[in-house]
Write a protein that holds these residues in place. Structure first.
Motif, short mmCIF file in Angstrom:
data_model
loop_
_atom_site.label_atom_id
_atom_site.label_comp_id
_atom_site.label_asym_id
_atom_site.label_seq_id
_atom_site.Cartn_x
_atom_site.Cartn_y
_atom_site.Cartn_z
N ARG A 1 53.09 48.21 10.10
CA ARG A 1 52.17 48.56 9.01
C ARG A 1 52.44 47.71 7.77
N GLU A 2 53.69 47.34 7.57
CA GLU A 2 54.00 46.44 6.45
C GLU A 2 53.35 45.08 6.67
N THR A 3 53.37 44.61 7.91
CA THR A 3 52.69 43.35 8.24
C THR A 3 51.19 43.49 8.00
N ARG A 4 50.64 44.63 8.39
CA ARG A 4 49.22 44.90 8.18
C ARG A 4 48.87 44.89 6.69
N ALA A 5 49.75 45.45 5.87
CA ALA A 5 49.51 45.48 4.42
C ALA A 5 49.49 44.07 3.85
N LEU A 6 50.40 43.22 4.31
CA LEU A 6 50.42 41.83 3.85
C LEU A 6 49.15 41.11 4.28
N ARG A 7 48.70 41.38 5.49
CA ARG A 7 47.45 40.79 5.96
C ARG A 7 46.28 41.21 5.10
N ASN A 8 46.23 42.49 4.73
CA ASN A 8 45.14 42.99 3.89
C ASN A 8 45.10 42.27 2.55
N GLU A 9 46.27 42.06 1.96
CA GLU A 9 46.34 41.34 0.68
C GLU A 9 45.82 39.92 0.84
N ALA A 10 46.16 39.28 1.96
CA ALA A 10 45.71 37.91 2.20
C ALA A 10 44.19 37.86 2.40
N ILE A 11 43.64 38.87 3.08
CA ILE A 11 42.19 38.94 3.27
C ILE A 11 41.49 39.08 1.93
N ILE A 12 41.99 39.98 1.10
CA ILE A 12 41.40 40.19 -0.23
C ILE A 12 41.44 38.91 -1.03
N SER A 13 42.56 38.18 -0.94
CA SER A 13 42.69 36.92 -1.66
C SER A 13 41.65 35.91 -1.19
N LYS A 14 41.44 35.83 0.11
CA LYS A 14 40.43 34.92 0.65
C LYS A 14 39.02 35.31 0.20
N LEU A 15 38.75 36.60 0.23
CA LEU A 15 37.43 37.07 -0.20
C LEU A 15 37.17 36.76 -1.66
N ARG A 16 38.18 36.93 -2.49
CA ARG A 16 38.03 36.62 -3.92
C ARG A 16 37.82 35.12 -4.10
N GLY A 17 38.49 34.33 -3.25
CA GLY A 17 38.29 32.89 -3.30
C GLY A 17 36.88 32.47 -2.93
N LEU A 18 36.20 33.35 -2.21
CA LEU A 18 34.81 33.10 -1.83
C LEU A 18 33.84 33.61 -2.90
N GLY A 19 34.40 34.14 -3.98
CA GLY A 19 33.57 34.60 -5.09
C GLY A 19 33.19 36.06 -5.03
N ILE A 20 33.79 36.81 -4.12
CA ILE A 20 33.50 38.24 -4.00
C ILE A 20 34.48 39.02 -4.85
N LYS A 21 33.98 39.85 -5.73
CA LYS A 21 34.83 40.59 -6.67
C LYS A 21 35.32 41.88 -6.02
N ILE A 22 36.28 41.72 -5.14
CA ILE A 22 36.83 42.85 -4.39
C ILE A 22 38.31 42.99 -4.73
N THR A 23 38.79 44.22 -4.79
CA THR A 23 40.21 44.47 -5.02
C THR A 23 40.71 45.47 -3.99
N LEU A 24 42.00 45.41 -3.71
CA LEU A 24 42.58 46.37 -2.77
C LEU A 24 42.50 47.78 -3.33
N GLU A 25 42.62 47.90 -4.65
CA GLU A 25 42.52 49.21 -5.29
C GLU A 25 41.14 49.84 -5.04
N ALA A 26 40.10 49.00 -5.10
CA ALA A 26 38.74 49.51 -4.86
C ALA A 26 38.57 49.91 -3.39
N VAL A 27 39.20 49.15 -2.49
CA VAL A 27 39.14 49.48 -1.06
C VAL A 27 39.74 50.86 -0.83
N VAL A 28 40.93 51.08 -1.43
CA VAL A 28 41.62 52.37 -1.26
C VAL A 28 40.80 53.49 -1.90
N ALA A 29 40.26 53.24 -3.08
CA ALA A 29 39.45 54.26 -3.76
C ALA A 29 38.22 54.62 -2.94
N GLY A 30 37.68 53.64 -2.23
CA GLY A 30 36.49 53.88 -1.42
C GLY A 30 36.72 54.82 -0.26
#
Length: 309
Positions: free
Chosen positions: A124-153
């Motif tokens: 699960r720790e590996t999964r958490a690191l992967r999630n952070e990397a995905i969010i970083s890639k998405l933000r690099g694509l111009g999508i205003k997404i945060t892990l906090e918003a994912v959890v809140a959702g």
């Protein structure tokens, strides 16, 4: 493995008949869905609700197989007592082989095994690191997404041994208007080779098999048809100590199931199957509805006999 071969021989004719017809018509009181997810990983419902739905669909047993956690098993077992339905304690472990994400199902694992729980925590720790990397890639694509918003959702507080999965990120992408639905989110961003796909280093399928066996369970290769490479599937089966293969799955075409039925016989493996139920997102059931793919109850007996139960 003589016992597994005998099971396969008895079931071949029944399975082929099942392939020719509508699988939903084969649900009856002697059948079991051996692949469902709950809120403990990326499912939409509490474990008790999976059990209640399984009972409502006329199933006699349901397995709880969350990703890299057994957090939902205790509640499901209690619900099984309440609704009079057999609950199989399970897990779905994330591994990597041949450049692909490979999933290994474990049935009848001991959900209180300390070593196993520690190992799952590492995954699960590996999964958490992967999630952070995905969010970083998405933000690099111009999508205003945060892990906090994912959890809140998600709409509730996560328990310590629960985890965030790609479907949760997909939900947020839909909320942001970056995707029309979860399928679109996976196709554009989250699936293998998509724009924000990330696959961190993971354990091998062979290691997952060993972990499951050491935790008293029976390892089964999940949905081989999704890997798109039967040569890879054969290599995985030959290297690992698998007890079964998921011949029947919501995303398997009849031809896929026929191929894996033959492979199960070739490798003396127990035939398993399940819906891979996650619940509905944006009104659409991802993979399959609970009880839409089932196997006979005696498959549980075979899994038990090959596990340390």
């Amino acid at each position: 493995m003589k016992l597994a071969v005998e099971v396969i021989e008895m079931e071949n004719e029944t399975r082929l008949d099942q392939l020719k017809g509508d699988r939903s018509e084969n649900i009856d009181a002697s059948r079991c869905d051996l692949h469902t997810h709950t809120q403990a990983s990326d499912g939409m419902q509490p474990p008790e609700e999976n059990v209640r739905l399984a009972k409502e669909k006329g199933l006699i047993a349901v397995a709880i197989t969350d990703h890299d956690t057994v957090a939902g098993v205790k509640e499901a077992l209690e619900a099984g007592e309440k609704y009079g339905i057999t609950v199989v304690p399970g897990v779905e472990i994330s591994t990597r082989a041949g450049g692909k994400d490979i999933h290994v199902l474990g049935y009848y694992v001991d959900p209180a095994n300390d070593l196993f729980l520690s190992r799952l925590e590492g995954l699960r720790e590996t999964r958490a690191l992967r999630n952070e990397a995905i969010i970083s890639k998405l933000r690099g694509l111009g999508i205003k997404i945060t892990l906090e918003a994912v959890v809140a959702g998600i709409g509730r507080e996560l328990k310590p041994d629960e985890s965030i999965g790609r479907p949760h990120i997909a939900d947020e992408l839909v909320r942001l208007g970056a995707a029309t639905d979860m399928r679109d989110a996976f196709n554009k961003y989250l699936a293998e080779s998509a724009a924000a796909y990330v696959s961190p280093p993971r354990i091998t399928p062979e290691e997952a098999c060993n972990w499951i066996i050491e935790a008293g369970g029976s390892p089964v290769l999940a949905h081989p048809g999704l890997y798109g490479d039967d040569q890879l599937v054969r290599g995985i089966l030959e290297r690992g100590t698998f007890k079964g293969i998921e011949v029947y799955h919501s995303d398997h075409k009849p031809a896929d199931s026929e191929r894996y039925l033959t492979m199960a016989e070739e490798y003396s493996l127990i035939i398993t199957g399940g819906s891979d139920f996650h619940g509905a997102r944006q009104g659409v059931v991802f993979h399959g509805d609970i009880g839409s793919v089932t196997v006979p109850f005696h498959v549980l007996d075979q899994l038990k006999k090959l596990a340390d139960v």
